[in-house]
Scaffold this motif. Structure first.
Motif, PDB file in Angstrom:
ATOM      1  N   HIS A 151      -3.896  -3.819  -3.703  1.00 22.81           N
ATOM      2  CA  HIS A 151      -2.877  -4.712  -4.280  1.00 22.81           C
ATOM      3  C   HIS A 151      -2.972  -6.107  -3.684  1.00 22.81           C
ATOM      4  O   HIS A 151      -2.884  -7.103  -4.395  1.00 22.81           O
ATOM      5  N   HIS A 181      -9.894   5.917  -2.382  1.00 19.24           N
ATOM      6  CA  HIS A 181      -9.230   4.619  -2.229  1.00 19.24           C
ATOM      7  C   HIS A 181     -10.159   3.594  -1.577  1.00 19.24           C
ATOM      8  O   HIS A 181     -10.174   2.430  -1.966  1.00 19.24           O
ATOM      9  N   LEU A 217     -15.031   7.081 -10.161  1.00 20.87           N
ATOM     10  CA  LEU A 217     -15.219   5.666  -9.826  1.00 20.87           C
ATOM     11  C   LEU A 217     -16.693   5.345  -9.723  1.00 20.87           C
ATOM     12  O   LEU A 217     -17.174   4.362 -10.289  1.00 20.87           O
ATOM     13  N   ARG A 220     -18.314   4.909 -12.946  1.00 21.85           N
ATOM     14  CA  ARG A 220     -18.014   3.607 -13.558  1.00 21.85           C
ATOM     15  C   ARG A 220     -18.869   2.506 -12.948  1.00 21.85           C
ATOM     16  O   ARG A 220     -19.405   1.656 -13.648  1.00 21.85           O
TER      17      ARG A 220
ATOM     18  N   THR B   3      -2.677  -5.261 -11.407  1.00 18.11           N
ATOM     19  CA  THR B   3      -3.299  -6.043 -12.463  1.00 18.11           C
ATOM     20  C   THR B   3      -4.362  -5.175 -13.092  1.00 18.11           C
ATOM     21  O   THR B   3      -5.077  -4.456 -12.402  1.00 18.11           O
ATOM     22  N   CYS B  10     -10.170   0.741 -10.783  1.00 16.40           N
ATOM     23  CA  CYS B  10      -9.665   2.070 -10.516  1.00 16.40           C
ATOM     24  C   CYS B  10      -8.929   2.591 -11.746  1.00 16.40           C
ATOM     25  O   CYS B  10      -8.370   1.822 -12.508  1.00 16.40           O
ATOM     26  N   PRO B  11      -8.893   3.903 -11.906  1.00 15.91           N
ATOM     27  CA  PRO B  11      -8.043   4.472 -12.952  1.00 15.91           C
ATOM     28  C   PRO B  11      -6.608   3.988 -12.741  1.00 15.91           C
ATOM     29  O   PRO B  11      -6.154   3.928 -11.599  1.00 15.91           O
ATOM     30  N   VAL B  28      12.413   7.413 -14.256  1.00 15.61           N
ATOM     31  CA  VAL B  28      11.219   6.780 -14.812  1.00 15.61           C
ATOM     32  C   VAL B  28      10.672   5.800 -13.791  1.00 15.61           C
ATOM     33  O   VAL B  28      11.411   5.297 -12.946  1.00 15.61           O
ATOM     34  N   LYS B  29       9.370   5.580 -13.886  1.00 16.05           N
ATOM     35  CA  LYS B  29       8.770   4.583 -13.001  1.00 16.05           C
ATOM     36  C   LYS B  29       7.684   3.859 -13.788  1.00 16.05           C
ATOM     37  O   LYS B  29       6.792   4.483 -14.350  1.00 16.05           O
ATOM     38  N   ASP B 130       7.226   8.399  -5.919  1.00 15.82           N
ATOM     39  CA  ASP B 130       6.720   7.427  -4.948  1.00 15.82           C
ATOM     40  C   ASP B 130       5.445   7.916  -4.272  1.00 15.82           C
ATOM     41  O   ASP B 130       4.608   7.116  -3.858  1.00 15.82           O
ATOM     42  N   GLU B 131       5.294   9.218  -4.158  1.00 14.03           N
ATOM     43  CA  GLU B 131       4.124   9.770  -3.473  1.00 14.03           C
ATOM     44  C   GLU B 131       2.937  10.003  -4.402  1.00 14.03           C
ATOM     45  O   GLU B 131       1.838  10.263  -3.935  1.00 14.03           O
ATOM     46  N   VAL B 133       1.956   7.890  -7.262  1.00 14.90           N
ATOM     47  CA  VAL B 133       1.290   6.667  -7.691  1.00 14.90           C
ATOM     48  C   VAL B 133       1.904   5.496  -6.939  1.00 14.90           C
ATOM     49  O   VAL B 133       3.117   5.440  -6.749  1.00 14.90           O
ATOM     50  N   ASP B 134       1.063   4.568  -6.486  1.00 15.08           N
ATOM     51  CA  ASP B 134       1.549   3.352  -5.836  1.00 15.08           C
ATOM     52  C   ASP B 134       1.036   2.164  -6.648  1.00 15.08           C
ATOM     53  O   ASP B 134      -0.167   1.942  -6.725  1.00 15.08           O
ATOM     54  N   GLY B 135       1.957   1.440  -7.270  1.00 19.98           N
ATOM     55  CA  GLY B 135       1.574   0.252  -8.042  1.00 19.98           C
ATOM     56  C   GLY B 135       0.497   0.527  -9.071  1.00 19.98           C
ATOM     57  O   GLY B 135      -0.358  -0.312  -9.310  1.00 19.98           O
ATOM     58  N   ILE B 137      -1.875   2.814  -8.942  1.00 20.60           N
ATOM     59  CA  ILE B 137      -3.048   3.497  -8.394  1.00 20.60           C
ATOM     60  C   ILE B 137      -2.668   4.896  -7.915  1.00 20.60           C
ATOM     61  O   ILE B 137      -1.653   5.087  -7.244  1.00 20.60           O
ATOM     62  N   VAL B 138      -3.497   5.854  -8.294  1.00 22.59           N
ATOM     63  CA  VAL B 138      -3.204   7.245  -7.970  1.00 22.59           C
ATOM     64  C   VAL B 138      -3.281   7.448  -6.461  1.00 22.59           C
ATOM     65  O   VAL B 138      -4.284   7.151  -5.832  1.00 22.59           O
ATOM     66  N   LEU B 139      -2.185   7.960  -5.872  1.00 27.88           N
ATOM     67  CA  LEU B 139      -2.167   8.220  -4.437  1.00 27.88           C
ATOM     68  C   LEU B 139      -2.589   9.644  -4.136  1.00 27.88           C
ATOM     69  O   LEU B 139      -3.319   9.914  -3.204  1.00 27.88           O
ATOM     70  N   GLU B 140      -2.091  10.567  -4.935  1.00 30.93           N
ATOM     71  CA  GLU B 140      -2.332  11.989  -4.649  1.00 30.93           C
ATOM     72  C   GLU B 140      -2.119  12.762  -5.944  1.00 30.93           C
ATOM     73  O   GLU B 140      -1.239  12.417  -6.731  1.00 30.93           O
TER      74      GLU B 140
END
Lengths: 872, 183
Positions: A151, A181, A217, A220, B3, B10-11, B28-29, B130-131, B133-135, B137-140
């Protein structure tokens, strides 16, 4: 329904938030209040600035509690409020403390929160901890830092780029998601460094990538490297193809699919390369999981557009998908089959589709209709069953968009398949007998007026048209009157009877309908006011060769500032205003400022005209015929940025040099361009307009004018030198020194070419326009264009050479097609309309041949176009 | 906000929705700017809900397209789970995220996957989102791990776990959950 949040109210919850200030914190109670606040935000409730600040300050008090659950809710709340910069400072120290806690969960979450709310200055303070966190042995902490890095790269790239060593180490992590990541971040850091990406891919495709996500990834990135490196010409092998093919045997479906999709999207993919990917996708088609079937059929559908033969093996599986519960899958299957089907399977397919159509939504039906249209154009002999299908669905229920798609398809089939014409027109006639959409009725009536009179028995359409005059609303009535008049004008035997009908329209209660009837009766009748029959038809039904947009602008200007004399339609500019590229880019990138050409506004032509007419020296040159797009005369990022716009007048050309000074320490004065026209014999310089002063980063113009033979498309090459006096500027005060030095700067050459004398003016119906030109003006010849990169490239080159407007979307070449027809239209200097029909063919050795047919209002212009091509 | 770069990026997940049987929000998020206002979000939720309402997504996750987005979804009792991504996203990645979300919620609600239970444990659902997806991007994606991370909290009431390591907490949580599931 019971809900724990029943009757919840913002004001009350904000009151409750006072418990955050209690000296003895009740962690459970505080958690509940935060949940309520988050519930409100989640339902779309908003807090005022004051409320948000109040909640934020209260929440910061909760860092005193050592309750782990409450802390989690505090983190969540801070992220939701997204505090302002001065508020962030309040929590920074608490969060930094958590970042260094021995509790992994605190560390991971504090990193995510802090990176979310931080700005650049704070980032430098915590950078050290973030770098450590990236290589932390706890995977959750490492992932938190890496994802935050992804980010932050958007806002603070220079800082994040310093972490590459740590990120590189994390790529080797044994924890699956950390590797994912880290790979994502590393690639984004290096994405502009091709070599580095290529090295990354080379090393990782050999080693073990652990998680399926990381593998996706890598696939890609590998495709990207393949795309940029191209095929090895000696062996015909594609680098890394083996890796992609290996991924087709991975145990995770996600990876198999990603690899299959990547293979189908390779540029110029061969059948041999495609086959293994198609095979795994075919297996997916019969999966029990809808997501898998959908993904496979959607990809195969795309492949079918370019390689229909490669997909035919899947046809049996596709056919069974027509009855799939998921209608998206069924529609994709149908349209794929329509693309891959051969002539003999059309009838069987149509039978299946008929049953299918009744139970899908309009949006799917439109997709099917469009697929049927292209199928019909592919197999014109099958028009009968396809046209029948279209007319049947036209009679059924459906919304506007759906009906419009059907009507459009029938119109296209009528236009392209002569045998389908009469039947198709009758289908349309029947449709307007009971059509609820005014727009469609008027479109069909217009089309009927153009095509109907040319059929073997025009009289049979009259009944349908006159019914509209009796039964419909004013808009449709008016367009029916025009259609009747067209029949009357084109078919002499019908004329007396049409006149009877038109006279009845004189009593209509709508002004427009009456006016039209009166106009047609008076112009087409025996006591006609115009001299010749041809003139009348041209006036009434001829195409309007002015873009409506320009017409609208001119009329608006006229109304704003009305003159004594009536509006003159000839004063409307005919040039099609192309959408400037800048507009598209504007949303994504910031303008580069320096050296960038002054963004051409939509009305560049108007702006130029205004600018030039304001310069007295050029006022006598007459009406501006055309202004070219700016041609860059300097490389990007040089000291001075200069581009030139060529303005063409009847017997003059004016070069407008747009100059930008990119050196803050310099002021340029008396800027001129010295033009050497020794390679442009027909031009002689008549004047220059120097630029008095050119300060830093303020674009300005200097002009040079040439005389040339009147109305002649003179061509030539011009070399240019920028000459100026340069003065040093003290950047602290902005004051220039008194003494300057004369200096010169070499610019690139440019040419005036034939295309500069042709205006891009489109026509709405090329076929009609072509037929209305005198056939004797036609000039046809064939040209060999030699080996070209591709058919599309050759077509583009010829379009650019001629500088004409492509019509009816014919500038787009279907990939993999071996022949193409392109239609161009324009206005040649001296206001002569000219149309061009180009037929291209390409053979196995990429040799392109072209047949060029030109018609124009003046034979000499037809010849001139051939000369341009012959010498180009 | 994430963005959305090219395909090489990234996916990316655009949103995760948990709606009730009338299409109303449970939680919802949104991670993308495609729906800038609350009314735009509500309109999107409404069209997603109406479009999928009559389909059967109770045994296998289903999939559809809407406004150039791909939506994978799954229904249980009166809860509707959705995950949205762009139309060039790998459908199976979206499905994996959906499955992770669904599994984690099932564990956290101790198999009582229904609206009332979800609202009563809304804090767990929100932490769960929250755990995952972060912004964007897949977290877990592993439901067990997600639930484990969230559950460190739910078992915290009596015992001060603040100085426990996360792996210990995870182990306790898993055990705790398995026990509660077996009951």
């Amino acid at each position: 329904d019971y809900s724990p949040f029943l009757g919840i109210e913002k004001g009350a919850v904000l009151q409750e938030a006072r418990v955050f200030n209690d000296p003895q914190l009740d962690a459970r109670r505080c958690s509940q209040v935060i949940t309520k606040l988050l519930y409100l935000l989640n339902q779309g409730e908003t807090f005022t600035k004051a409320e948000a600040t109040g909640v934020f300050f209260a929440v910061t008090k909760l860092f005193q509690s050592r309750d782990i659950g409450l802390r989690r809710m505090v983190y969540l709340m801070i992220k939701e409020i997204s505090p302002s910069a001065d508020e962030v400072i309040i929590v920074t120290s608490s969060l930094m403390k958590d970042m260094n806690s021995r509790t992994d969960m605190y560390r991971a979450n504090a990193i995510r929160v802090l990176c979310r709310i931080t700005d650049g200055t704070l980032l430098t303070q915590i950078e050290r901890y973030l770098k450590q966190a990236i290589v932390d042995k706890n995977p959750v902490v490492a992932s938190a830092a890496l994802v935050s890095g992804i980010h932050l790269l958007q806002t603070n790239p220079e800082i994040v780029k310093r972490w590459s060593n740590e990120v590189q180490e994390a790529v080797q992590s044994k924890a699956a998601l950390v590797q994912f990541h880290a790979l994502g971040l590393l690639h984004q850091i290096r994405q502009n460094d091709r070599l580095a990406v290529s090295k990354l891919v080379t090393s990782l495709t050999k080693g073990a990538v652990r998680s399926p996500l990381a593998q996706c990834l890598l696939i890609r990135y590998t495709s990207q490297v393949i795309r940029e490196s191209g095929v090895n010409n000696q062996t015909g092998d594609r680098p890394f193809y083996d890796y992609l093919e290996n991924c087709l045997r991975h145990k995770a479906e996600m990876v198999i699919f990603e690899a299959a999709r990547a293979i189908t999207e390779l540029t110029n993919v061969t059948t041999r390369e495609l086959t293994p990917a198609i095979t795994v996708l075919q297996l997916f088609l019969s999966s029990s999981k809808p997501v898998l079937r959908f993904a496979a059929v959607r990809t195969l559908n795309k492949v079918a557009m370019t390689h229909p033969m490669a997909v035919t093996n899947c046809n049996i599986d596709m056919e069974s998908l027509i009855s799939d519960q998921n209608r998206s899958i069924a529609t994709l299957a149908i349209t794929t089959l329509l693309k891959t089907g051969n002539e003999s399977s059309v009838d069987r397919l149509m039978k299946q589709i008929t049953n299918f159509m009744s139970d899908i939504a309009d949006e799917f039906k439109i997709v099917v209709v469009e697929a049927i249209r292209s199928l019909c154009l592919k197999f014109p002999l099958k028009y009968r069953s396809l046209m029948n299908f279209l007319s049947n669905i036209l009679r059924e229920e459906g919304g506007f968009e759906y009906k419009k798609a059907i009507v459009d398809s029938i119109v296209i089939l009528i236009r392209d398949i002569p045998d389908a014409k009469e039947g198709g027109l009758l289908h349309l006639c029947e449709f307007i007998e009971d059509c609820e959409f005014t727009y469609l009725s008027t479109q069909i009536l217009h089309f009927l007026g153009n095509e109907g009179p040319k059929t073997s028995d025009p009289s049979k359409y009259i009944r349908y048209i006159y019914n509209r005059v009796i039964l419909e609303n004013a808009t449709v009535r008016a367009s029916a009157v025009s259609t009747l008049a067209k029949f009357g004008a084109m078919v002499d035997s019908l004329k007396p009877r049409i006149f009877v009908l038109l006279r009845r329209c004189l009593f209509d209660n709508d002004d427009e309908v009456r006016d039209r009837a009166t106009l047609y009766l008076n112009t087409l009748g025996d006591g006609s006011v115009a001299e010749t029959d041809k003139e009348v038809k041209e006036f009434l039904f001829g195409p309007l060769d002015i873009p409506l947009k320009n017409m609208e602008t001119s009329l608006k200007n006229y109304i704003q500032d009305p003159l004594e004399e009536p509006f003159d339609i000839n004063s409307v500019p005919k040039e099609v205003k192309s959408q400037p590229l800048a507009e598209k880019k504007a949303s994504g990138k910031k303008p580069t400022g320096l050296g960038a050409p002054p963004a051409a506004p939509a009305s560049a032509a108007d702006a130029y005209e205004k600018l030039l007419s304001s310069i007295p020296e050029f006022a006598a040159f007459g009406k501006l015929f055309k202004s070219s797009a700016p041609v860059e005369l300097t490389e990007a990022e040089t000291e001075y940025a200069v581009n030139v716009v060529k303005h063409i007048f009847d017997s003059h050309v004016v070069f407008q040099y747009n100059c930008t000074n990119t050196i803050p320490e310099q002021l340029l004065e008396n800027v001129t361009v010295i033009v050497d026209a020794s390679e442009a014999e027909e031009f002689s310089e008549v004047g220059t307009k120097p630029l008095r002063s050119l300060p830093y980063d303020t674009p300005a113009q200097t002009f040079v004018a040439f005389e040339k033979p009147e109305g002649v498309p003179a061509a030539g090459k011009f070399s240019n030198v920028l000459r100026f006096t340069v003065k040093e500027v003290d950047t602290s005060t902005g004051e220039p020194e008194d003494d300057g030095v004369e200096d010169e700067y070499q610019l690139e050459d440019f040419e005036v070419v034939a295309a500069d004398y042709i205006l891009k003016v489109g026509v709405s119906n090329f076929k009609n326009a072509w037929e209305s030109m005198v056939p004797e003006t036609e000039r046809v010849d064939e040209y060999g264009l030699g080996p070209r990169e591709s058919l599309a490239e050759a077509v583009n080159a010829v379009i650019n050479l001629l500088g004409m407007q492509p019509c009816e979307g014919t500038e787009v070449v279907q990939s993999n097609s071996r022949s193409h027809t392109c239609l161009l239209s324009g206005v040649y200097i001296g206001n002569v309309k000219v149309l061009v029909r180009l037929s291209f063919g390409i053979d196995g050795a990429k040799e392109v041949a072209m047949k060029l047919a030109v018609r124009s209002e003046d034979v000499s212009v037809s010849d001139a176009i051939h000369e341009i091509v012959a010498s180009g | 906000m994430a963005t959305f770069l090219s395909r090489e990026a990234c996916p990316t997940i655009k949103n995760i929705l948990l709606l009730d049987s009338e299409g109303k929000r449970v939680a919802v998020k949104y991670y993308s700017d495609d729906w800038p206002t609350n009314s735009a979000k509500l309109a999107f939720e409404k069209s997603v809900f109406t479009k999928t309402q009559k389909t059967n997504a109770r045994t296998e996750a289903e999939i559809t397209m809407l406004e150039n987005n791909i939506i994978v979804y799954k229904f249980v009792q009166d809860l509707h789970f959705f995950v949205t991504g762009g139309d060039d996203e790998n459908e199976l990645i979206l499905a994996t995220v959906l499955q992770g979300f669904f599994d984690a919620v099932t564990l956290l609600l101790r198999n009582n996957v229904e609206q009332r239970e979800a609202l009563e444990n809304l804090d767990l659902i929100l932490l769960c989102l929250d755990e995952i997806v972060d912004g964007g991007i897949v977290l877990e994606t592993d439901g067990n791990v997600i639930a484990g991370k969230v559950a460190t909290h739910s078992i915290d009431d009596g015992a001060p776990l603040s100085e426990q390591t996360i792996s210990q907490a995870l182990a306790t949580a898993r055990e705790h959950l398995t026990r509660s599931l077996l009951r």
